[in-house]
Design a protein around this motif. Structure first.
Motif, PDB file in Angstrom:
ATOM      1  N   MET A  10       0.847  -1.191   0.000  1.00 28.49           N
ATOM      2  CA  MET A  10       0.000   0.000   0.000  1.00 28.49           C
ATOM      3  C   MET A  10       0.888   1.249   0.000  1.00 28.49           C
ATOM      4  N   SER A  11       0.608   2.176  -0.902  1.00 25.39           N
ATOM      5  CA  SER A  11       1.410   3.390  -0.980  1.00 25.39           C
ATOM      6  C   SER A  11       1.084   4.313   0.181  1.00 25.39           C
ATOM      7  N   PRO A  12       2.066   5.155   0.606  1.00 25.33           N
ATOM      8  CA  PRO A  12       1.803   6.107   1.699  1.00 25.33           C
ATOM      9  C   PRO A  12       0.630   7.019   1.385  1.00 25.33           C
ATOM     10  N   ARG A  13       0.505   7.440   0.106  1.00 23.92           N
ATOM     11  CA  ARG A  13      -0.593   8.342  -0.254  1.00 23.92           C
ATOM     12  C   ARG A  13      -1.945   7.671  -0.052  1.00 23.92           C
ATOM     13  N   ARG A  14      -2.039   6.412  -0.471  1.00 24.04           N
ATOM     14  CA  ARG A  14      -3.305   5.684  -0.296  1.00 24.04           C
ATOM     15  C   ARG A  14      -3.590   5.475   1.184  1.00 24.04           C
ATOM     16  N   SER A  15      -2.563   5.175   1.966  1.00 24.56           N
ATOM     17  CA  SER A  15      -2.737   4.963   3.400  1.00 24.56           C
ATOM     18  C   SER A  15      -3.281   6.213   4.078  1.00 24.56           C
ATOM     19  N   VAL A  16      -2.751   7.387   3.711  1.00 20.30           N
ATOM     20  CA  VAL A  16      -3.236   8.642   4.293  1.00 20.30           C
ATOM     21  C   VAL A  16      -4.677   8.897   3.873  1.00 20.30           C
ATOM     22  N   GLU A  36      -6.973   6.721   3.039  1.00 16.70           N
ATOM     23  CA  GLU A  36      -7.866   5.791   3.721  1.00 16.70           C
ATOM     24  C   GLU A  36      -8.042   6.180   5.183  1.00 16.70           C
ATOM     25  N   ALA A  37      -6.975   6.665   5.806  1.00 20.83           N
ATOM     26  CA  ALA A  37      -7.081   7.116   7.200  1.00 20.83           C
ATOM     27  C   ALA A  37      -8.031   8.305   7.316  1.00 20.83           C
ATOM     28  N   THR A  44     -11.597   7.049   6.918  1.00 20.18           N
ATOM     29  CA  THR A  44     -12.044   6.399   8.151  1.00 20.18           C
ATOM     30  C   THR A  44     -12.355   7.426   9.228  1.00 20.18           C
TER      31      THR A  44
END
Length: 205
Positions: free
Chosen positions: A1-7, A9-10, A13
């Motif tokens: 998972m890329s950092p951009r996608r992780s941010v 998604e956070a 949420t």
């Protein structure tokens, strides 16, 4: 998972937690928010919910901020194009009444409910609620003052008194809608605003 996608998604949420929290708190109060309940309703772990805020108080403050964003979008932003002074003050009152009439929050005015819940307490949440009421009162006073300066309200009108009256009127409307389910309450509120503010001059009149 890329950092951009992780941010991303956070953030998604966090928004989901806040939206659900606002809906719960508008009916059951800010103290009705529990990490366990939110985790169950959102299909998350308790640590997952808590990780976005750090504490229940931080969650409550974030919920107040989110509710403030909704209030601004519903009541303030639509009237910004109106001419400063009485036209904007009258439009603001109409938007304020409509916001309650349409039940934007399922429990009525979020901030009236929060004020009743926390007005006798101490702490950061109580202070944040007070600050929002103070800022809103200042906005009302500013538009009332402009209306007096323009000659659209009597020269002896005290902007602070008028802001106090309008706030009381809308709080009474919230009470009538939420406690009594009175279908005539919004009409009464509109008539009371018109009686207090008088006719609004249109541009060029």
């Amino acid at each position: 998972m890329s950092p951009r996608r992780s941010v991303a998604e956070a953030l998604t949420t966090r928004c989901a937690i806040l939206d659900r929290s606002v809906a719960i708190a508008s009916v059951e109060g800010l103290e009705g928010l529990t990490i366990g309940r939110l985790a169950t309703e959102l299909g998350m772990s308790k640590s997952g919910v808590l990780g976005h805020f750090g504490s229940k108080e931080a969650l409550q403050l974030a919920v107040l901020e989110r509710a403030g964003e909704v209030f601004r979008a519903e009541v303030w932003e639509p009237v910004v194009p109106a001419a400063p002074g009485l036209p904007r003050l009258a439009a603001l009152c109409e938007a304020w009444i409509s916001y309650l009439e349409r039940e934007v929050f399922p429990g009525g005015c979020f901030f009236v409910a929060a004020a009743h819940e926390f007005d006798g307490r101490e702490g950061a949440v109580r202070d944040a609620i007070e600050a929002r009421f103070d800022a809103w009162s200042a906005r009302l006073r500013k538009e009332a003052g402009r209306a007096v300066e323009a000659g659209d309200l009597p020269g002896d009108t005290d902007p602070a008194d008028l802001a106090f009256e309008l706030t009381g009127l809308v709080m009474a409307l919230n009470h009538a809608l939420q406690l009594h389910r009175d279908p005539r309450a919004a009409g009464r509120a509109r008539r009371a605003v018109h009686a207090r503010l008088g006719p609004v001059r249109t541009a060029g009149a």
